[in-house]
Design a protein around this motif. Structure first.
Motif, PDB file in Angstrom:
ATOM      1  N   GLY A 134       0.788  -1.229   0.000  1.00  0.00           N
ATOM      2  CA  GLY A 134       0.000   0.000   0.000  1.00  0.00           C
ATOM      3  C   GLY A 134       0.813   1.268   0.000  1.00  0.00           C
ATOM      4  O   GLY A 134       0.241   2.366   0.021  1.00  0.00           O
ATOM      5  N   ARG A 182      -7.052  -4.511  -4.148  1.00  0.00           N
ATOM      6  CA  ARG A 182      -7.567  -4.476  -2.779  1.00  0.00           C
ATOM      7  C   ARG A 182      -6.416  -4.752  -1.818  1.00  0.00           C
ATOM      8  O   ARG A 182      -5.617  -5.652  -2.039  1.00  0.00           O
ATOM      9  CB  ARG A 182      -8.681  -5.508  -2.579  1.00  0.00           C
ATOM     10  CG  ARG A 182      -9.954  -5.165  -3.331  1.00  0.00           C
ATOM     11  CD  ARG A 182     -11.124  -6.062  -2.952  1.00  0.00           C
ATOM     12  NE  ARG A 182     -10.982  -7.398  -3.487  1.00  0.00           N
ATOM     13  CZ  ARG A 182     -10.921  -8.507  -2.765  1.00  0.00           C
ATOM     14  NH1 ARG A 182     -10.920  -8.428  -1.440  1.00  0.00           N
ATOM     15  NH2 ARG A 182     -10.811  -9.682  -3.344  1.00  0.00           N
ATOM     16  N   ARG A 200      -8.624  -1.383   1.801  1.00  0.00           N
ATOM     17  CA  ARG A 200      -8.572  -0.283   0.830  1.00  0.00           C
ATOM     18  C   ARG A 200      -8.805  -0.869  -0.553  1.00  0.00           C
ATOM     19  O   ARG A 200      -8.141  -1.826  -0.948  1.00  0.00           O
ATOM     20  CB  ARG A 200      -7.205   0.409   0.890  1.00  0.00           C
ATOM     21  CG  ARG A 200      -7.006   1.521  -0.119  1.00  0.00           C
ATOM     22  CD  ARG A 200      -5.633   2.151   0.077  1.00  0.00           C
ATOM     23  NE  ARG A 200      -4.753   2.007  -1.071  1.00  0.00           N
ATOM     24  CZ  ARG A 200      -3.424   2.078  -1.021  1.00  0.00           C
ATOM     25  NH1 ARG A 200      -2.819   2.245   0.145  1.00  0.00           N
ATOM     26  NH2 ARG A 200      -2.699   1.954  -2.123  1.00  0.00           N
ATOM     27  N   GLN A 251      -9.118   0.261  -4.662  1.00  0.00           N
ATOM     28  CA  GLN A 251      -8.837   1.393  -5.551  1.00  0.00           C
ATOM     29  C   GLN A 251      -8.948   0.973  -7.005  1.00  0.00           C
ATOM     30  O   GLN A 251      -8.754  -0.185  -7.357  1.00  0.00           O
ATOM     31  CB  GLN A 251      -7.443   1.961  -5.280  1.00  0.00           C
ATOM     32  CG  GLN A 251      -6.303   1.026  -5.604  1.00  0.00           C
ATOM     33  CD  GLN A 251      -4.942   1.555  -5.186  1.00  0.00           C
ATOM     34  OE1 GLN A 251      -4.802   2.158  -4.124  1.00  0.00           O
ATOM     35  NE2 GLN A 251      -3.940   1.335  -6.014  1.00  0.00           N
ATOM     36  N   ALA A 274      -9.910   5.766  -4.213  1.00  0.00           N
ATOM     37  CA  ALA A 274      -9.578   4.725  -3.245  1.00  0.00           C
ATOM     38  C   ALA A 274     -10.635   4.756  -2.160  1.00  0.00           C
ATOM     39  O   ALA A 274     -10.946   5.826  -1.615  1.00  0.00           O
ATOM     40  CB  ALA A 274      -8.192   4.949  -2.650  1.00  0.00           C
ATOM     41  N   TYR A 289     -11.840   3.357   1.570  1.00  0.00           N
ATOM     42  CA  TYR A 289     -11.363   2.781   2.818  1.00  0.00           C
ATOM     43  C   TYR A 289     -12.556   2.324   3.648  1.00  0.00           C
ATOM     44  O   TYR A 289     -13.539   3.061   3.797  1.00  0.00           O
ATOM     45  CB  TYR A 289     -10.571   3.804   3.633  1.00  0.00           C
ATOM     46  CG  TYR A 289      -9.262   4.228   3.024  1.00  0.00           C
ATOM     47  CD1 TYR A 289      -8.076   3.617   3.410  1.00  0.00           C
ATOM     48  CD2 TYR A 289      -9.201   5.254   2.083  1.00  0.00           C
ATOM     49  CE1 TYR A 289      -6.857   4.012   2.868  1.00  0.00           C
ATOM     50  CE2 TYR A 289      -7.988   5.657   1.535  1.00  0.00           C
ATOM     51  CZ  TYR A 289      -6.828   5.030   1.933  1.00  0.00           C
ATOM     52  OH  TYR A 289      -5.631   5.428   1.393  1.00  0.00           O
ATOM     53  N   ARG A 343     -16.795   4.011   6.376  1.00  0.00           N
ATOM     54  CA  ARG A 343     -16.300   3.997   4.999  1.00  0.00           C
ATOM     55  C   ARG A 343     -16.117   5.426   4.510  1.00  0.00           C
ATOM     56  O   ARG A 343     -16.953   6.296   4.756  1.00  0.00           O
ATOM     57  CB  ARG A 343     -17.291   3.239   4.102  1.00  0.00           C
ATOM     58  CG  ARG A 343     -16.801   2.980   2.684  1.00  0.00           C
ATOM     59  CD  ARG A 343     -17.818   2.123   1.936  1.00  0.00           C
ATOM     60  NE  ARG A 343     -17.459   1.903   0.546  1.00  0.00           N
ATOM     61  CZ  ARG A 343     -16.643   0.968   0.107  1.00  0.00           C
ATOM     62  NH1 ARG A 343     -16.076   0.137   0.973  1.00  0.00           N
ATOM     63  NH2 ARG A 343     -16.380   0.826  -1.180  1.00  0.00           N
ATOM     64  N   HIS A 354     -13.746   7.844   1.172  1.00  0.00           N
ATOM     65  CA  HIS A 354     -13.061   7.747  -0.114  1.00  0.00           C
ATOM     66  C   HIS A 354     -12.053   8.869  -0.301  1.00  0.00           C
ATOM     67  O   HIS A 354     -12.222   9.975   0.231  1.00  0.00           O
ATOM     68  CB  HIS A 354     -14.064   7.835  -1.271  1.00  0.00           C
ATOM     69  CG  HIS A 354     -15.090   6.760  -1.285  1.00  0.00           C
ATOM     70  ND1 HIS A 354     -16.221   6.819  -0.508  1.00  0.00           N
ATOM     71  CD2 HIS A 354     -15.158   5.582  -1.981  1.00  0.00           C
ATOM     72  CE1 HIS A 354     -16.956   5.732  -0.715  1.00  0.00           C
ATOM     73  NE2 HIS A 354     -16.329   4.976  -1.603  1.00  0.00           N
TER      74      HIS A 354
END
Length: 757
Positions: free
Chosen positions: A24, A79, A95, A97, A108, A110, A215, A217
């Protein structure tokens, strides 16, 4: 899932590319633009060096920059799993994306999961480093990076950044709750990055109950032309990212279903073939104002190449994406006309539209040969006529400026780009013969009888010359090059130094033996001059001889191109099925050095075997290549086998699709005449197994092929909904049909054919 967190990954829409490590993070790496090849790119500019997330348990004063301990490669994106990497904070995270196919941005997502028993008080920091800068080779054409990136805060959750000296923009934002924001040029996360951008930190405080999920983004958009375009892309991405992801999943599902290979009992083959098609999709690059085409590899070569394309696009046709093949070749033609204009085909084109290498000898010949193949698969006569004029110039350049001695072997660099090896090389000679054959076919189709006769005669002479001058009778192999003794002697010290630099011992003695060898066996008589072409064709001067300097993989090209005489082809391939030429993962780049293997060297060797009627040997080579599948990036083959270089490489689709579609299934189309000939030769390892290829796209038609071979008997079911003329050839038996559903049972002894609608 990979447990090798420091390997690279590569996500791609047609506009935006994302590259970091599988933990990541986004470390600096790369040599073209030093330390800048990763991050987020909207070619021809970079947008971000990367982004990172920090969690702080405020009660216990524990802070951690999140680092993934699991990675999953998806065809549409990536992922990252953070199950054990958040220290003692009771939070698991994922995560996700992706970059949409046709939107200039990425997102992305989260998701945090509090798995503890008590309320958790967190500070969340989402940090971004911008780095607006141009692609490699920009300075050479007068495009320069500004000194700094200049941020403008639109609101606490959106920051617009512009390069100081150019109309390059990125807009970064989030739907993370809260309003705390910090923007500074010296603001960094867990990694220091070399780019002269700025740091943007979005922060918030939140409380999570036991079992709760949250959640949010990150949204990133860009433009290399205007603020308005950047903002429009951002608004679309922020509002419709879920729909854009669904759309992207649909695109990749369609790619999987097109030219869908299923070999019974061969799950690895089926999976690798599917992923190779998806890998190919990652490498499509669209740049407004420049064009659209298949780039060579990510992340090291994210731009366009001549020879990479003329290999890879053969595979692109076999997997049923003719538009991509057309777009790529048209883009390269336009730039070749612009910077050369004399028929020479360019080697390297950056996404800024700058040509860094005007073209090696081999790729002009390969381009001409490919134009005819592209026409056979598409039936696009307008495209054929568009390229034919430049092909005529290309032959003139090859056999004129590049062939001053008139022996039909153009000089200069081939695909093996080693300084000093700019002689009359085997790949350039072979593909020139193939190009002349293609020119005869093209001119014949276009009803230019005089040109057809001229090119046909030249093709025959060039083919004969290759078999005569490059053949090494004492070795039973084709040579790397043809040259006078004096030319090789003058390069001997340099070639020895290259070998010694790679740790090869005894090369000096090898060169001495070559230079001392009696050259009588290598001479050939002069051929007649070709008055009509104005080209002297004295193939093989008495002073010239063939040289096995490095035993490079391109010595298989006479068999790959189908111009080797049958006995020579058989002997050469027999003499290359050993550990001098073949290693654990496929064919060495050099049998002499044995220090590198690529999917292209293995792929060309496999095609050579299959084209010579040796499907078992071809499958064995491809089986070695499959050992490198998913070694670095799950679902991909590295450029250099098994595990280095680009993590995804375009010409891998040639290596897999061409042997399978054109040789194992035996597809030989002529789309303009609505004809498909099938000459299958299935490997014995697939005997008794159902082998299907669904939705094979040729021209405007689609075909479904199902083949099973056992004990010399072929059972075939062919879906031919367009009603083309389909010819099936098996063990000397030939059947023709225009039926929409064709069922056949063929053997070399008897023939049973039942045709049904």
């Amino acid at each position: 899932m990979s447990k090798h967190p420091f390997n690279l990954y590569y996500n791609g829409g047609e506009y935006v590319k994302i590259c970091g490590t599988q933990d990541g993070y986004f470390p600096d790496f790369g040599h073209h633009t030093a330390n800048e090849m990763g991050g987020i790119w909207l070619h021809p500019i970079k947008l971000l060096d990367g982004f990172w997330l920090k969690l702080t348990d405020t009660k216990r004063n524990i802070s951690v920059w999140s680092r993934a301990d699991g990675f999953t490669s998806e065809p549409w994106g990536s992922r990252f799993q953070y199950d054990h990497g958040l220290s003692h904070i009771p939070v698991a995270m994922e995560r996700t994306q992706f970059a949409p196919e046709r939107v200039k941005g990425m997102t992305a997502a989260y998701e945090l999961h509090h798995y503890g028993d008590e309320d958790l008080h967190l500070q969340v920091e989402l940090l971004v480093r911008t780095d607006l800068r141009p692609v490699w080779f920009s300075d050479e054409v007068g495009v320069h990076d500004g000194v700094r990136d200049e941020p403008t805060v639109l609101n606490p959750r959106e920051v617009l950044v512009q390069d100081e000296g150019n109309p390059w923009f990125t807009l970064v934002g989030t739907d993370l709750a809260g309003e705390e924001l910090e923007v500074r040029s010296d603001l960094y996360g867990p990694e220091f990055t070399a780019g002269a951008g700025c740091g943007i930190a979005f922060r918030t405080e939140l409380t999570m109950a036991a079992g709760e999920r949250r959640r949010f983004h990150l949204f990133v958009a860009g433009s290399c032309t205007s603020r308005e375009e950047c903002e429009d892309s951002y608004r679309l991405l922020a509002a419709a990212h879920e729909a854009l992801l669904a759309e992207k999943r649909g695109v990749y599902s369609a790619v999987a279903e097109r030219a869908k290979l299923t070999v019974e009992g061969e799950p690895l083959w089926n999976e690798a073939f599917k992923w190779a098609k998806w890998n190919n999709q990652w490498l499509i690059q669209q740049v407004d104002g420049t064009g659209r085409g298949l780039t060579a590899g990510g992340p090291t070569y994210p731009w366009w190449f001549g020879c990479d394309s003329t290999y890879a696009l053969q595979g692109v046709l076999a997997i049923g994406d003719p538009q991509l093949a057309k777009d790529t070749l048209n883009l390269l033609l336009e730039k070749s006309e612009e910077v050369n204009g004399n028929g020479r085909f360019i080697h390297e084109l950056t996404t800024l539209g700058a040509v860094s290498n005007r073209g090696n000898t081999q790729e002009t010949a390969h381009y001409i040969a490919f134009v005819w193949e592209l026409f056979r698969w598409t039936g696009d006569e307008e495209l054929l006529r568009r390229h034919y004029g430049y092909c005529v110039k290309g032959i003139g350049w090859l056999l004129g400026e590049m062939d001053p001695d008139g022996d039909l072997f153009p000089s200069g660099y081939g695909i093996i780009e080693i300084a000093g090896l700019n002689m009359e090389l085997i790949d350039s000679a072979v593909y020139t013969a193939k190009a002349l054959q293609a020119m005869a076919e093209m001119s014949g189709y276009l009803q230019e009888a005089e040109a057809q006769q001229k090119y046909s005669e030249l093709a025959q002479r060039c083919t004969a010359a290759v078999n005569r001058s490059f053949w090494q009778e004492n070795e039973g192999l084709f040579a790397d090059a043809v040259a006078p003794v004096a030319d090789v002697a003058s390069k001997a010290d340099f070639l020895v130094s290259l070998a010694e630099a790679q740790g090869v011992t005894g090369y000096r003695e090898y060169m001495d033996r070559l230079l001392e060898a009696d050259g009588a066996d290598f001479t050939a008589t002069a051929a007649d001059a070709d008055a009509a072409a104005g080209i002297q064709a004295n193939a093989g001067h008495p002073a010239d001889r063939g040289w096995l300097l490095n035993k490079n993989w391109v010595i298989v090209t006479p068999m790959e191109a189908g111009i080797a005489e049958p006995d020579k082809a058989r002997r050469a391939l027999d003499n290359m099925r050993n550990d001098t030429f073949i290693g654990e993962y496929g064919t060495y780049l050099s049998g002499m050095f044995q220090q590198g293997t690529m999917t292209i060297s293995t792929g060309v060797h496999a095609v050579a075997e299959a084209a010579s009627g040796n499907p078992d040997a071809a499958l064995a080579l491809l089986g070695r290549m499959l050992r490198s599948f998913s070694r670095v990036l799950p679902g991909s083959f590295s450029e250099m086998s098994p595990d280095y270089g680009c993590v995804v490489q375009a010409w891998t689709i040639y290596a897999l699709a061409v042997p399978v579609v054109r040789h194992f299934f035996g597809a030989e189309p002529f789309a303009a005449r609505k004809e498909l000939r099938l000459k299958p030769q299935l490997p014995s390892a697939w005997s008794g197994k159902a082998c299907t290829l669904e939705r094979l796209v040729i021209g405007e038609a689609e075909f479904g092929l199902s083949l099973t071979e056992k004990d010399g008997v072929l059972q075939a079911l062919i879906h031919n909904e367009a009603g083309w003329k389909v010819t099936v050839e098996w063990n000397g038996q030939i059947v023709e049909s225009c039926e929409q559903r064709i069922e056949l049972k063929l053997s070399g002894i008897e023939l049973e054919a039942e045709e049904k609608r």
